[in-house]
Design a protein around this motif. Sequence first.
Motif, PDB file in Angstrom:
ATOM      1  N   ALA A 433      25.972  56.294  32.864  1.00 23.31           N
ATOM      2  CA  ALA A 433      26.035  56.688  31.406  1.00 23.31           C
ATOM      3  C   ALA A 433      25.517  58.030  31.289  1.00 23.31           C
ATOM      4  O   ALA A 433      25.738  58.509  30.656  1.00 23.31           O
ATOM      5  CB  ALA A 433      26.201  55.337  30.521  1.00 23.31           C
ATOM      6  N   GLY A 434      24.295  57.679  31.071  1.00 21.87           N
ATOM      7  CA  GLY A 434      23.384  58.289  30.691  1.00 21.87           C
ATOM      8  C   GLY A 434      23.823  60.264  31.598  1.00 21.87           C
ATOM      9  O   GLY A 434      23.257  61.263  30.702  1.00 21.87           O
ATOM     10  N   ARG A 435      23.970  60.050  32.873  1.00 22.41           N
ATOM     11  CA  ARG A 435      24.352  61.379  33.753  1.00 22.41           C
ATOM     12  C   ARG A 435      25.872  61.550  32.667  1.00 22.41           C
ATOM     13  O   ARG A 435      25.483  63.342  33.103  1.00 22.41           O
ATOM     14  CB  ARG A 435      24.256  60.906  35.081  1.00 22.41           C
ATOM     15  CG  ARG A 435      22.887  60.660  35.508  1.00 22.41           C
ATOM     16  CD  ARG A 435      23.212  60.055  37.041  1.00 22.41           C
ATOM     17  NE  ARG A 435      21.932  59.750  37.614  1.00 22.41           N
ATOM     18  CZ  ARG A 435      21.860  59.152  38.662  1.00 22.41           C
ATOM     19  NH1 ARG A 435      22.998  58.826  39.679  1.00 22.41           N
ATOM     20  NH2 ARG A 435      20.394  59.288  39.628  1.00 22.41           N
ATOM     21  N   HIS A 436      26.378  60.987  32.266  1.00 22.67           N
ATOM     22  CA  HIS A 436      27.116  61.709  31.869  1.00 22.67           C
ATOM     23  C   HIS A 436      26.976  63.033  30.617  1.00 22.67           C
ATOM     24  O   HIS A 436      28.010  64.303  30.484  1.00 22.67           O
ATOM     25  CB  HIS A 436      28.397  60.804  30.680  1.00 22.67           C
ATOM     26  CG  HIS A 436      29.583  60.300  31.574  1.00 22.67           C
ATOM     27  ND1 HIS A 436      28.768  59.282  32.294  1.00 22.67           N
ATOM     28  CD2 HIS A 436      30.615  60.270  31.583  1.00 22.67           C
ATOM     29  CE1 HIS A 436      29.645  58.764  33.339  1.00 22.67           C
ATOM     30  NE2 HIS A 436      31.224  59.048  31.747  1.00 22.67           N
ATOM     31  N   PHE A 437      25.839  63.042  30.201  1.00 19.31           N
ATOM     32  CA  PHE A 437      25.731  64.273  29.381  1.00 19.31           C
ATOM     33  C   PHE A 437      24.011  65.145  30.138  1.00 19.31           C
ATOM     34  O   PHE A 437      24.303  66.208  29.315  1.00 19.31           O
ATOM     35  CB  PHE A 437      24.248  63.192  28.083  1.00 19.31           C
ATOM     36  CG  PHE A 437      25.325  62.907  27.489  1.00 19.31           C
ATOM     37  CD1 PHE A 437      25.941  62.468  26.298  1.00 19.31           C
ATOM     38  CD2 PHE A 437      25.395  61.082  27.806  1.00 19.31           C
ATOM     39  CE1 PHE A 437      26.651  61.338  25.699  1.00 19.31           C
ATOM     40  CE2 PHE A 437      26.002  59.986  27.279  1.00 19.31           C
ATOM     41  CZ  PHE A 437      26.936  60.738  25.881  1.00 19.31           C
ATOM     42  N   SER A 456      34.188  59.530  30.093  1.00 20.92           N
ATOM     43  CA  SER A 456      34.130  60.175  28.866  1.00 20.92           C
ATOM     44  C   SER A 456      32.708  60.379  28.460  1.00 20.92           C
ATOM     45  O   SER A 456      32.268  59.388  28.872  1.00 20.92           O
ATOM     46  CB  SER A 456      34.508  60.958  28.048  1.00 20.92           C
ATOM     47  OG  SER A 456      35.312  59.283  26.607  1.00 20.92           O
ATOM     48  N   THR A 457      31.473  61.396  27.580  1.00 20.84           N
ATOM     49  CA  THR A 457      30.833  61.599  27.179  1.00 20.84           C
ATOM     50  C   THR A 457      31.027  60.364  25.813  1.00 20.84           C
ATOM     51  O   THR A 457      30.646  59.838  25.564  1.00 20.84           O
ATOM     52  CB  THR A 457      29.945  62.654  26.768  1.00 20.84           C
ATOM     53  OG1 THR A 457      31.515  62.958  26.033  1.00 20.84           O
ATOM     54  CG2 THR A 457      29.941  63.387  27.752  1.00 20.84           C
ATOM     55  N   ALA A 458      31.814  60.173  25.272  1.00 17.06           N
ATOM     56  CA  ALA A 458      32.306  59.435  24.714  1.00 17.06           C
ATOM     57  C   ALA A 458      31.825  57.758  24.897  1.00 17.06           C
ATOM     58  O   ALA A 458      31.214  57.357  24.080  1.00 17.06           O
ATOM     59  CB  ALA A 458      33.737  59.623  24.011  1.00 17.06           C
ATOM     60  N   GLU A 459      32.843  57.671  26.023  1.00 19.76           N
ATOM     61  CA  GLU A 459      33.085  56.346  26.320  1.00 19.76           C
ATOM     62  C   GLU A 459      31.166  55.473  26.906  1.00 19.76           C
ATOM     63  O   GLU A 459      30.930  54.842  26.488  1.00 19.76           O
ATOM     64  CB  GLU A 459      34.092  55.690  27.402  1.00 19.76           C
ATOM     65  CG  GLU A 459      35.257  56.205  27.274  1.00 19.76           C
ATOM     66  CD  GLU A 459      36.212  56.206  27.879  1.00 19.76           C
ATOM     67  OE1 GLU A 459      35.510  55.890  28.701  1.00 19.76           O
ATOM     68  OE2 GLU A 459      37.357  55.997  27.668  1.00 19.76           O
ATOM     69  N   LEU A 494      18.258  59.134  30.544  1.00 22.68           N
ATOM     70  CA  LEU A 494      18.549  58.887  29.658  1.00 22.68           C
ATOM     71  C   LEU A 494      18.127  60.337  28.199  1.00 22.68           C
ATOM     72  O   LEU A 494      18.579  60.340  27.104  1.00 22.68           O
ATOM     73  CB  LEU A 494      18.542  57.844  28.541  1.00 22.68           C
ATOM     74  CG  LEU A 494      19.030  56.612  29.216  1.00 22.68           C
ATOM     75  CD1 LEU A 494      18.025  55.404  28.501  1.00 22.68           C
ATOM     76  CD2 LEU A 494      19.911  55.771  28.646  1.00 22.68           C
ATOM     77  N   HIS A 495      17.552  61.674  29.250  1.00 26.98           N
ATOM     78  CA  HIS A 495      17.086  62.315  27.945  1.00 26.98           C
ATOM     79  C   HIS A 495      18.155  63.432  27.616  1.00 26.98           C
ATOM     80  O   HIS A 495      17.622  63.249  26.589  1.00 26.98           O
ATOM     81  CB  HIS A 495      16.053  63.324  29.320  1.00 26.98           C
ATOM     82  CG  HIS A 495      15.614  64.572  29.279  1.00 26.98           C
ATOM     83  ND1 HIS A 495      14.704  64.995  27.550  1.00 26.98           N
ATOM     84  CD2 HIS A 495      15.422  66.090  29.395  1.00 26.98           C
ATOM     85  CE1 HIS A 495      14.277  66.020  26.955  1.00 26.98           C
ATOM     86  NE2 HIS A 495      15.271  67.071  28.894  1.00 26.98           N
TER      87      HIS A 495
END
Length: 762
Positions: A433-437, A456-459, A494-495
């Motif tokens: 999930a963190g890698r989506h950003f 998606s980043t939203a999910e 998560l950074h």
Amino acid sequence: MADDDAFGVLLRRFRASADLTIEQLAEASGVSDRSISDMERGVSRRPRPRTVEALADGLDLGEADREALLTSAREGRNAPPAAPANKSPLPRQVADFTGRAAELAAVARWADQANDRSPAPVVAISGTAGVGKTTFAVRAAQTWPIEEQLFVDLRGLDAKPLSPLTVLSRLIRAVSPAVRAVPRDVDESSALWHSLIRGRRVVIVLDNAISESQVRPVLPPHGPAVVLVTSRRSLSGLEDVHRLRLDPMPEADATALLGGIVERSGASEPQLRRIAELCVHIPLALRIAGNRLVSRPGWTADDLIARLAAQERRLDALAAGDLQIKAAFDLSYQQLSGVTRRLFRRLALVPGSSTGAELAAVLVEEPLMVTEDALDDLIELSLLQQRPDGRFDFHDLLRLYASSALDREESAADRAAAVRRRDDWLLDTVIVAGRHFEPDYGPGKAGTTEVIELTSTAEASDWLRAEAENWVPALHTAAADGADQRVIDVAEALHWFGDSWFMWAGWEDVYSLSAQAAERLGDDSLRAVHEGYLAWVYIATTQENLDAALSHAQVALECAVRTGDRRQIGWANYYVSWALKSQGRHAEQIGFSRAAVADFRAVGDLEGVPNALIQLGMAMIGNGDGDAAIPVFEEIIAVVHDPATAPPTHIARLAEHAALTFLTGIEEEAGRWANALRRADETIPVTALLPEPSGYMVKVLMHRAEINAELGDYEAARADLATMESLREATSNLVSRDHRLRERVEKLEHALAAHDATQSSR
């Protein structure tokens, strides 16, 4: 005479065969409809021969059927008096009933609508064990001016619940003792029951139902009868009913109930609130706790609190005589089997207060669809509830019960395996999930984990936020187990997400754990990174303990210098600069900002250069030299527009917005209002490109409105305020929450009003 040859039953059969209503038979026979109803209900068991002949004529009976009806009437007249009626009275009402005013009002409102021209109101009252469903139903039934009140305990959680036929039989005999025999067919008994209560104002409490089929034959087709059905199940299959779920009591009502029970114990208000909290505001638990305290003169309220506070003893402590909270939960748990039973036990392993369906599937080791069905079963039996946000939880007493069942029914090895599987899945999913950003990953490249697919980043953001109460404890466990690289990997992933949720209090946990893990690993490069992240936490998120922020930034710099990594040295200088700014030490900040700019330029760090330049410009402003900062902010704008030096798009936009905002402020401070207006105008289109721009836009418009007023363009100032007003809802009423901003708006509005007044007086 056979049981099913009773006159009333026979009359109703002949009428049904003739396809006549009571009213139609009354018209055909000349016998009143009330008399016919009384005969069919067994209230009138000795009709005159002339009346029976008239009924036979009205029914157009053949000779054999006519004789059967007359014989039945004669035998009814000769039958001995009926045995005393079983009136099925309501149980004793508790004298200290407390609260539930809104719920009682809702039921009363539904009951007041009862009439013989509309369906009988049916209220399905559900809730977990001990929440007071029966007590509530009895209270509601005794509140109204109803002619009759009937109560049947359906024994829904017994090994053999009452059958629908038995329920009907009890009710029929309660309202019509003269009925000597009840039909053995459910449909026929149901029809007889409905005919007996037709037109009668009666409230029927069907307590502790196990299923829809157990109560459906009882429900009258028309009022004015009212039916209250209580069940731990939601009985979602019942049609056209009012539904009322009883939840644990509000704190004030729970404390009041407890206080009434223990009024002579000397317990203080805070002690009562603490006992109520440990009883999770469940009426049965409150009553047990109160009874225990008043029945033990040697106990104080603190003694009871100490016993209840010990989680391993709490369920056993909540027992007084034959009142036991554990026994109440046992009845529900015994209804479960297979996957649902295993899921209920393993939900005790959820670290936080709630879970999503995916984590539940991981714990129970079943596909998501199977798990969702099991979750529905638990909700149906009130062993679990689903919150408005879709997550699942149960109160602490049920959690303790589930934990006890888990310890009792599953081996230590199985429990440990479930915990490992839980934590592995949670942390794996955090990384994905963190890698989506992250610019180097993003949706489609971040990877996948079992059970859940984030597209998606939203999910990804929704999952990280919702499951934080569970994955943070998993991260703590990894740190305690010495899985230092695992902790580092999670924190690193998560950074970039931190920029989207920077006010979350949990960042202190995440980056404290990762900084400690880096220190244990003895890796200066990792320490420099994660000590810097921790400094960011204290500066940007908690905005407290600024001394700790500077301390961690300085440690990051020391570690970075030892590595000789110029890029990392640049970031450490950046964090020291930021920490000094937060303490108002601008003169010292300038040197570290310049050093960070030089380091980033030396290694071509496109992200670092504009961020360090912002720090340098702010340091100069803070040091009282705003004009000297103008070239710095103009350089930022040039950097982000040069394809060779531009950072990632979202950073470029934020940096340009910051530069233009500071330039506007410098010109305002200097009183160069035309220049300030030009900069504010340049800021508007840049602000519109930011993610979630409304909050930023309100502040930019406020600046521009003030500038326009200073320039004497009051219409433009008024237009900016109008645009701000249109954005206030989108920014959660930012103006109303920000005291300083509100004062500025009010000051400007007064200035505009004064101008208008001056113009009007001319």
